[in-house]
Scaffold this motif. Structure first.
Motif, PDB file in Angstrom:
ATOM      1  N   ARG A   1      -1.153   4.748  -3.980  1.00 15.36           N
ATOM      2  CA  ARG A   1      -2.358   4.768  -2.995  1.00 15.36           C
ATOM      3  C   ARG A   1      -1.909   5.313  -1.528  1.00 15.36           C
TER       4      ARG A   1
ATOM      5  N   THR B   1      -6.587   0.402  -0.076  1.00 12.99           N
ATOM      6  CA  THR B   1      -6.042  -1.176  -0.045  1.00 12.99           C
ATOM      7  C   THR B   1      -7.163  -1.773   0.947  1.00 12.99           C
TER       8      THR B   1
ATOM      9  N   HIS C   1       0.765  -1.295  -0.097  1.00  8.99           N
ATOM     10  CA  HIS C   1      -0.007   0.030   0.076  1.00  8.99           C
ATOM     11  C   HIS C   1       0.873   1.486  -0.005  1.00  8.99           C
TER      12      HIS C   1
ATOM     13  N   PHE D   1      -5.835   2.488   4.189  1.00  6.81           N
ATOM     14  CA  PHE D   1      -5.380   0.885   4.076  1.00  6.81           C
ATOM     15  C   PHE D   1      -6.349   0.286   5.232  1.00  6.81           C
TER      16      PHE D   1
END
Length: 444
Positions: free
Chosen positions: A190, A238, A185, A195
């Protein structure tokens, strides 16, 4: 069009009205007050990006208002308006935290330029804070290792981090699967998006579905309001599915549909929703075996297993053990602590069933039990010797052999201090010497 929210405080009513009208026409959201006391009330109710204070105000002056504003809303940029006789005071205000000051009478265009600079400064601070948060999140996980088998996995992780394909992370408990999920991640584009982790083994099936996809009010008993699921919370970022092998079969069907289309329904809802997330899953099971035994859907397995990361157990990367030891000792902020050569030898020859997590607990225990700057082997309380003795005892058939192993174990535990060993064994030192000769025992 400007979007900054402004607070203007000035006891000159005509000037205040002129400023408000002009700045509203420029697109700013503006509130005003003629006294510091009224300004404080506004500060407690509304958030402001920029504040403009006249230094000379009745009762409480602008300097005092500046100090209180920095307590209530520390991120607000503050401009001070001052007359010719109070320039020194304005400079003092900047030392306290004001962004800039203007001397009356001032040009309105000049004020607008200064406001724009304050707005740019605030935006830059926000951007820097965002970057600091990303760095902080990076520093929350430490991926440690220099062994060839480990660096190979790490390099693959870096190569696939920026991709959107699902990743399956396999490895024994305690090898650091979640650390690699975070690396995927935070090493990707991103990194500044969410996360979100969900443990498939932590909740029963119905609650897990609600946790994952959310629910609408009335979907089941206790659903008193709509709830957003973790899938939505991870939008743009993610979604980490831990303990994948524990996921119920019915929920596997819904997860497969989500992976294929990005669409899902909250529990009890008829409306389709769609998000964009990168899915990373982890398991300590052999998923091929789970599929073969009918515990896991084959189509879902192949959908998740686009790229597989296999994290090696600690016993296959023992050259990394000293790196972990140094990290855990430093993490404990224990100055001067170190392992004895005997303790290090035992750790490097120990079969870690719990991998890195077990090593961490052993080091923490050693730090706690050690009586000096040096952590001894005995401080680690490793079960190695005990297990080895049990294995030997299982094959023994005489009391004489049992006595030999017991005496040898006691002597080793007290580093061959014969007086102490004799005391533990309940015999005289002379008798202990006789037994040592009898069994031909030799100090290691």
């Amino acid at each position: 069009m400007n979007s900054a929210r402004l607070l203007i405080v000035d006891d000159e009513k005509d000037l205040l009205e002129l400023l408000v009208k002009r700045l509203i026409r420029k697109g700013y959201e503006v509130k005003c007050a003629e006294t510091a006391e009224d300004a404080l009330l506004l500060l407690k109710k509304h958030m402001f990006d920029i504040a403009i204070y006249d230094i000379r105000l009745p009762k409480m002056d602008g300097i005092e208002l500046l100090k209180k504003t920095k307590i209530i809303q520390p991120e607000t940029e503050i401009l001070m308006l001052t007359g010719h006789g109070t320039i020194e005071t304005a400079i003092e205000a900047m030392k306290i935290g004001a962004f800039d000051y203007l001397t009356k009478p001032y040009n309105l265009s000049e004020l607008e330029i200064t406001i724009q600079k304050a707005e740019e400064s605030r935006n830059l601070k926000h951007k820097n804070d965002s970057m600091k948060e990303i760095i902080r999140q990076h520093n929350e996980f430490q991926i440690i290792g220099e062994s060839p088998i480990f660096t190979e996995v790490l390099e693959l992780t870096r190569r696939i981090a920026d991709s959107n394909v699902p990743v399956l992370i396999e490895g024994e408990s305690g090898t650091g699967k979640e650390l690699f999920a975070k690396a995927l991640h935070y090493w990707s584009c991103r990194a500044d998006e969410p996360f979100v982790a969900v443990n498939s083994a932590a909740l029963p099936e119905q609650l897990l579905e609600s946790e994952l996809f959310g629910h609408v009010k009335g979907a089941f008993t206790g659903a008193n309001h709509d709830k957003k699921g973790l899938v939505e919370a991870a939008d743009g970022g993610t979604l980490f599915l831990d303990e994948l092998g524990e996921m119920p079969l019915l929920l596997q069907v819904k997860l497969l549909r989500f992976l294929e289309s990005g669409e899902f329904r909250r529990v009890g809802d008829v409306r389709e929703r769609k998000v964009m997330v990168r899915v990373v899953a982890a398991t300590n099971r052999n998923m091929e075996d789970e599929v073969a035994e009918g515990h896991f859907r084959e189509d879902l397995f192949y959908r998740l297993n686009v790229v597989k990361l296999t994290i090696p157990p600690l016993r296959d990367r023992k050259e990394d053990i000293p790196l972990f030891i140094n990290y855990f000792i430093n993490k404990g902020k224990i100055q001067g602590k170190r392992l004895s050569s005997e303790a290090l030898f035992e750790l490097q020859n120990y079969d870690f069933q719990g991998n890195v997590r077990e090593l961490q607990h052993i080091i923490e225990r050693g730090i706690l039990l050690s009586r000096s700057d040096q952590i001894e082997a005995a401080d680690l309380l490793l079960p190695t010797r005990k297990f080895a003795q049990i294995e030997k005892l299982q094959s023994l058939c005489s009391l004489e052999e049992l006595e030999k192993i017991h005496i040898e174990g006691v002597l080793n535990n007290v580093k061959w201090n014969k007086t102490k060993a004799a005391e533990i064994l309940g015999v005289s030192v002379r008798n202990l010497y006789r037994k040592i000769d009898q069994y031909k025992l030799v100090e290691e």
